[in-house]
Write a protein that holds these residues in place. Sequence first.
Motif, short mmCIF file in Angstrom:
data_model
loop_
_atom_site.label_atom_id
_atom_site.label_comp_id
_atom_site.label_asym_id
_atom_site.label_seq_id
_atom_site.Cartn_x
_atom_site.Cartn_y
_atom_site.Cartn_z
N PHE A 266 -54.05 -19.10 -47.31
CA PHE A 266 -53.84 -19.01 -45.87
C PHE A 266 -52.44 -18.47 -45.57
CE2 PHE A 266 -52.71 -20.87 -41.73
CZ PHE A 266 -53.70 -20.25 -40.95
N ALA A 267 -51.43 -18.89 -46.32
CA ALA A 267 -50.07 -18.40 -46.14
C ALA A 267 -50.00 -16.91 -46.46
CB ALA A 267 -49.11 -19.19 -47.03
N LEU B 222 -51.50 -15.09 -43.62
CA LEU B 222 -50.57 -14.99 -42.49
C LEU B 222 -49.49 -13.94 -42.76
CD1 LEU B 222 -50.06 -18.69 -41.35
CD2 LEU B 222 -51.31 -16.89 -40.18
N VAL B 223 -48.96 -13.92 -43.99
CA VAL B 223 -47.94 -12.93 -44.35
C VAL B 223 -48.53 -11.52 -44.26
CG1 VAL B 223 -46.52 -12.05 -46.25
CG2 VAL B 223 -46.54 -14.49 -45.74
N CYS B 224 -49.74 -11.35 -44.81
CA CYS B 224 -50.40 -10.03 -44.75
C CYS B 224 -50.70 -9.63 -43.32
CB CYS B 224 -51.67 -10.05 -45.59
SG CYS B 224 -51.35 -10.07 -47.36
N PHE B 225 -51.15 -10.60 -42.53
CA PHE B 225 -51.45 -10.32 -41.13
C PHE B 225 -50.18 -9.94 -40.38
CE2 PHE B 225 -52.09 -11.63 -36.70
CZ PHE B 225 -53.20 -10.86 -36.39
N ASN C 283 -57.08 -27.45 -52.26
CA ASN C 283 -56.36 -27.43 -51.00
C ASN C 283 -55.10 -26.59 -51.11
OD1 ASN C 283 -58.19 -28.90 -49.59
ND2 ASN C 283 -57.20 -30.87 -49.95
N PHE C 284 -54.43 -26.80 -52.26
CA PHE C 284 -53.20 -26.05 -52.47
C PHE C 284 -53.49 -24.55 -52.51
CE2 PHE C 284 -50.03 -24.20 -55.37
CZ PHE C 284 -48.91 -24.44 -54.60
N ILE C 285 -54.54 -24.16 -53.20
CA ILE C 285 -54.92 -22.75 -53.30
C ILE C 285 -55.31 -22.24 -51.92
CG2 ILE C 285 -56.65 -21.20 -54.26
CD1 ILE C 285 -56.53 -22.81 -56.81
N MET C 286 -56.00 -23.07 -51.17
CA MET C 286 -56.39 -22.67 -49.82
C MET C 286 -55.14 -22.49 -48.95
SD MET C 286 -59.70 -22.56 -49.19
CE MET C 286 -60.28 -23.26 -47.72
N LEU C 287 -54.19 -23.39 -49.14
CA LEU C 287 -52.97 -23.30 -48.37
C LEU C 287 -52.20 -22.04 -48.74
CD1 LEU C 287 -51.32 -24.83 -46.27
CD2 LEU C 287 -50.10 -25.90 -48.14
N ILE C 288 -52.11 -21.69 -50.01
CA ILE C 288 -51.43 -20.48 -50.46
C ILE C 288 -52.21 -19.25 -49.96
CG2 ILE C 288 -50.87 -19.11 -52.49
CD1 ILE C 288 -50.08 -21.67 -53.88
#
Length: 190
Positions: free
Chosen positions: A8-9, A12-15, A1-6
Motif C-alpha cells: 500500500f505504501a 501511494l508512492v507510485c501514485f 499485513n506487513f506486506i500489504m502495508l508495504i
Amino acid sequence: NFIMLIAFAMYLVCFGAAVVLTNKKILTPINKISKVAVKMAEGDINQTIEKDADDEFGDLMDDFSMMIENIGNQARIAEQFAAGDLTINCKPVSEHDVMGKALKKMLRDNNKNLSVIRDAAARMASGANEVASASNSLAQGTTEQASAIEEITASIEEIANGAKINADDANAANNLVQSTKEGAIRGNEQ
C-alpha cells in the motif's frame, strides 16, 4: 499485513510519483499553451512559448510556437498596412493559409486601386495642363484683340477728327460761296 502495508505504501508512492510526473509532463505544458492561447484570443500577439521536453507535448509546443509566429507576422503586416506602408508584401505560408491569402489579395487589390487612382491623377494633371495652355492662348488672343481694338479706336478718332476738319472746311467753303453769291447778286444789281 506487513506486506500489504508495504504494498500500500509503494502504491501511494507510485501514485504520488504518477501525479507529480503527470502534472509536470502533461498539465504544465497544457497550462502554458492554454495561457498563451487565452492571451492571443484577447489580441495580444506578442507571445512566446518554449518547450520543456522533447516529447509529444514538446512537439505540440513547437507547432503552437510556429502558429504564434505566423499569426504575429500577419498581424504586423496588417498593422503596417493600417499605418500607411503600402510597400509591404504578404506571402501565404501554405495553400491553406486563409489569412495569408486574404492579406495578399487585399494588398494586391489596394495597390491596383492606387495605380488606377495614380493614372487618373496623371490624366487629370495632363488635362489641367491642356486647359492652362488653352487659357494662355485665349489670353494671348484676347490681348491681341484688345490691341487691334485700340488701333481701330485710334483710326476712328483720326477719321472723326478728319471729318470734323472737313465739316469745318465745308462750312467755311459754304460761307465763302454764300458771300460770293451775295457779292454776285449785288454786282448784278449794280
